[in-house]
Scaffold this active site. Structure first.
Site, PDB file in Angstrom:
ATOM      1  N   GLU A 470      -1.495  -4.921  -0.344  1.00  0.00           N
ATOM      2  CA  GLU A 470      -1.824  -3.724   0.441  1.00  0.00           C
ATOM      3  C   GLU A 470      -3.037  -3.934   1.343  1.00  0.00           C
ATOM      4  O   GLU A 470      -3.076  -3.424   2.469  1.00  0.00           O
ATOM      5  CB  GLU A 470      -2.043  -2.521  -0.482  1.00  0.00           C
ATOM      6  CG  GLU A 470      -0.755  -1.947  -1.090  1.00  0.00           C
ATOM      7  CD  GLU A 470      -0.189  -2.772  -2.246  1.00  0.00           C
ATOM      8  OE1 GLU A 470      -0.861  -3.725  -2.692  1.00  0.00           O
ATOM      9  OE2 GLU A 470       0.933  -2.470  -2.694  1.00  0.00           O
ATOM     10  N   HIS A 540       3.585   6.865 -10.169  1.00  0.00           N
ATOM     11  CA  HIS A 540       4.452   7.229  -9.041  1.00  0.00           C
ATOM     12  C   HIS A 540       4.291   8.701  -8.701  1.00  0.00           C
ATOM     13  O   HIS A 540       5.183   9.308  -8.105  1.00  0.00           O
ATOM     14  CB  HIS A 540       5.923   6.914  -9.346  1.00  0.00           C
ATOM     15  CG  HIS A 540       6.173   5.454  -9.543  1.00  0.00           C
ATOM     16  ND1 HIS A 540       5.960   4.822 -10.754  1.00  0.00           N
ATOM     17  CD2 HIS A 540       6.578   4.491  -8.685  1.00  0.00           C
ATOM     18  CE1 HIS A 540       6.240   3.530 -10.631  1.00  0.00           C
ATOM     19  NE2 HIS A 540       6.622   3.307  -9.385  1.00  0.00           N
TER      20      HIS A 540
END
Ligand code: TPP
Ligand code: MG
Length: 740
Positions: A470, A540
């Protein structure tokens, strides 16, 4: 120091007349090197003196690193190649064309300091005219940006039309230049090779064969930590030697002749398009880490004296004398001239204008393009179902999900603007393009399929998968945006944004402010966020938007429905600031808030809330996936108890629409802020504080918040329901507030 052998192909008279060179450096270049290196050292000495007199406020020197800097400058081209140096690169910057006066303006924090206008510490180089890009104090963050810079150069060479200016969006204000065979230089210390971002950068530079020249300046210490603690085996060259496509050099970086030869070979390799180069320069650090450090606490005298014997300034001086290039008198003359120049520059800098306190807000955001302005308020143009009998037109007029409209908006913006490129994890249709070409597969296009079909339409150099890294996604994008591209990158799940946090906090949002508007990196980071997934669990379901709204310079957007998502995404892409675009996963395919495609010019300005339903009894201020839940609760309350709720969807969180909130609360005299993130320290805290502060006299009840519990989100649906705010919780909170 090495002397070059004469080319055997030359005849005798040519040999006689050919000026002697030293591994390619002429005598004059060596004299120039000495002048620059000595100037660099003298500026350090002058700053140290000024610091002791409390006339400057910080000092970090380039002492011991001068030779490699000058050699790099001789091997590269100012204003043509691109430079991501670090704080020891004073001699490099001088050799490229920065002046002692400019540097001393930085030391005193002058308004006209070209690096930052007094915002950054000295030695944080940024000279726009020389393509020396602003850098931060965070060690290693420049490396991935340099990767993106090198990628941008390559992209622009393939897409020269992308450089065209265009009215009405960021392109009007973003100049682009590229050369086709340019090199990007990035330097760092030995300690900084321990950062993960360094390895991410090596990987991509290698894999993509980028024209990127790494220059590791190894002075064997990172403040007090010696190299063998940083680097397994004590030698970084050994560890990186397996990366494919690289040219490697390891040399004595205190010797300008040796350093030049190595850097020249490295630069030639990069410029020829062969791939990246890794130059490992062994240097010394004679002046402690900075003026805040005393190396005698951790380095014994003998070690320091061993270093001093390799001091590049005295070594070059001896070389010039030995080779008869300069005599003592000439050296004295150069040194005297340099001393006078540095003294005069310091005197002038001490008289320089200081920045005015009112200027602190300048360049937090683009001064040229305001995304809250009416220029970004464009009505939708829905396709009418009757207009055509073809199935396509009829389909376009059907209500579409948020996922559909984000995809359609990306597609239209990519058609409109060749600077837009898209990358992230899994976002391509398929990296193995041949499978697509042979029609063996349908393609993926994102784990939520938001980017589906884009690679097929725009090709793999505009839409591509990245490694699972990322920081690299955001860092590379930042470098590209600095050059003028418009990356629209994806972070697959908000829960995994954290490896990019250094780039998102210390880099992307403050490139403009810290360089006093010399550089900017407007780009879009799309992030799938949020819970209510039934099984999404801890990793999540996270929100956490307030961590980013707390960062000046970043725009934060959080749409609740398809139409707003399309309009806000277009504004995000066309505006001149970096934007964090938060897309709620639960809303991607929700029935709530579907809309036909509003056409390729529809835009919603930032900072304008939407009144989802007007009301008179209490104001509910919310956004994202809480909007439909709050609406459900409000409708029930109206039905059952005739309480009229004004429901405000903020749509953008930074900036946010204070006026809409104030107008509403002045009318209803009651405010509830509802959000999905955990309650404490969340986004609602700021809104509640502002209401309490500025609307106190209008309130008939305490300002209330309703949000998730102060826990993470659990997997078991029973727990998830208890943790996240439900319509029933919202109903209860609204009723209590109405009854207060
Ligand atoms: C990410 C980060 N961690 C810590 C620091 C504090 N710090 C500044 S310089 C430095 C040492 C850097 O050493 P090295 O990379 O070898 O460069 P050198 O200063 O020796 O040239 C440290 C720990 C920082 N600036 N950034
Ligand atoms: Mg070091």
């Amino acid at each position: 120091m090495a002397t070059t052998k004469v080319d055997p192909k030359l005849n005798e008279s040519e040999i006689k007349n050919k000026p002697k060179t030293y591994d390619g450096l002429t005598s004059q270049q060596l004299i120039d090197s000495y002048r620059t290196m000595f100037t660099s050292r003298r500026i350090d000495d002058r700053e140290i003196l000024l610091k002791r007199q409390q006339k400057v406020f910080f000092q970090i020197s380039g002492a011991g690193h001068e030779a490699v800097g000058v050699a790099a400058a001789f091997s590269l081209r100012p204003g043509y190649d691109w430079f991501y140096p670090y704080y020891r690169d004073r001699a490099l910057c001088l050799a490229l064309g920065a002046t002692p006066y400019e540097m001393l303006l930085g030391a005193v924090g002058a308004a006209d300091d070209p690096c930052s206008g007094g915002r950054q510490m000295p030695s944080h180089w940024a000279y726009k005219r020389l393509n020396i890009v602003t850098q931060s104090s965070a060690t290693g963050t420049q490396i991935l940006q340099a990767v993106g810079c090198a990628e941008a150069g390559r992209y622009l060479a393939k897409h020269p039309n992308a450089t065209r200016k265009a009215e009405g969006d960021y392109r009007q204000f973003k100049d682009i230049q590229f050369q086709g065979d340019e090199i990007t230089y990035v330097s760092l210390g030995d300690g900084t090779t321990s950062q993960g971002e360094f390895w991410e950068a090596l990987n991509t530079a290698s894999n993509c064969r980028l024209p990127l020249l790494f220059c590791v300046q190894d002075n064997e210490y990172a403040i007090s930590v010696p190299v063998e603690v940083q680097t397994s085996g004590g030698n970084i060259s050994r560890l990186v030697s397996a990366f494919p496509n690289f040219h490697f050099e390891e040399m004595d970086g205190t010797d300008p002749v040796i350093a030049y030869a190595a850097l020249r070979r490295a630069a030639d390799y990069c410029r020829a398009g062969n791939g990246p180069a890794f130059v490992h320069a062994h240097v010394i650090r004679p002046y402690s880490h900075s003026l805040s450090d005393d190396e005698r606490l951790y380095r014994p005298d003998a070690e320091r004296q061993r270093d001093a014997a390799r001091d590049p300034i005295s070594c070059l001086q001896m070389f010039l004398l030995r080779e008869g290039i300069l005599d003592e008198k000439e050296i004295n003359r150069i040194e005297k001239e340099v001393d006078e120049e540095v003294q005069a520059a310091a005197d002038r800098a001490l008289e320089a204008r200081v920045p005015q306190p009112e200027s602190i807000y300048h360049y937090v955001y683009s001064p040229d393009l305001d995304p809250t302005s009416p220029a970004f308020d464009r009505p939708p143009a829905f396709a009418s179902p009757e207009a055509g009998s073809d199935g396509k037109r009829a389909a376009a007029s059907q209500p579409k999900t948020m996922a559909d409209l984000i995809n359609a908006t990306l597609r239209d913006e990519m058609r409109r603007d060749e600077r837009v490129i898209i990358f992230g994890e899994d976002i391509a249709d398929a990296s193995r393009e041949e499978y697509l070409k042979q029609k063996l597969i349908k393609g993926k296009g994102g784990v939520f399929k938001l980017t589906s079909g884009l690679q097929m339409e725009f090709g793999p150099d505009r839409v591509f998968n990245t490694p699972l890294a990322e920081a690299a996604i955001v860092g590379r994008a930042t470098g590209m945006a600095t050059r003028g591209l418009k990356p629209v990158v994806e972070i697959q799940f908000f829960d995994y944004i954290w490896p990019a946090m250094m780039q998102l906090r210390d880099e992307l949002p403050i490139i403009r402010w810290r360089s006093n508007n010399a550089f900017s990196s407007p780009l879009v980071v799309r992030v799938a966020i949020g819970g209510y997934l039934t099984g999404g669990a801890i990793y999540h379901s996270q929100c956490g938007e307030s961590i980013f709204t707390h960062t000046p310079g970043l725009r934060v957007v959080f749409p609740s429905n398809s139409l707003d998502a399309a309009g806000l995404l277009r504004t995000a892409i066309r505006c001149d600031d970096p934007v964090l675009f938060l897309e709620h996963k639960r809303l991607y395919r929700e029935t709530y808030g579907r809309s036909p495609y509003p056409g390729p010019d529809f835009m919603v300005p930032f900072g304008k809330a939407k009144i989802v339903q007007p009301g008179t009894d209490l104001s509910v201020i919310t956004y994202g996936a809480v909007v439909p839940r709050a609406l459900q609760a409000a409708q029930k309350l109206e039905r059952e108890q005739h309480v009229s709720v004004e429901l405000i969807d903020l749509r953008t969180l930074s900036p946010f629409d204070w006026e809409a909130i104030a107008t509403s609360v002045k009318k209803t005299n009651r405010a509830l802020i509802a959000y999905e993130d955990s309650l404490s320290w969340g986004y609602g805290a700021e809104i509640a504080a502002r209401i309490a502060d500025q609307l106190f006299h209008h309130l008939d009840a305490p300002v209330k918040r309703i949000a998730a519990t102060d826990t993470f989100v659990a997997y078991q649906p029973l727990l998830e329901n208890a943790i996240l705010p439900q319509a029933s919780d919202l109903f209860r909170a609204m009723r209590e507030l109405a009854e207060f």
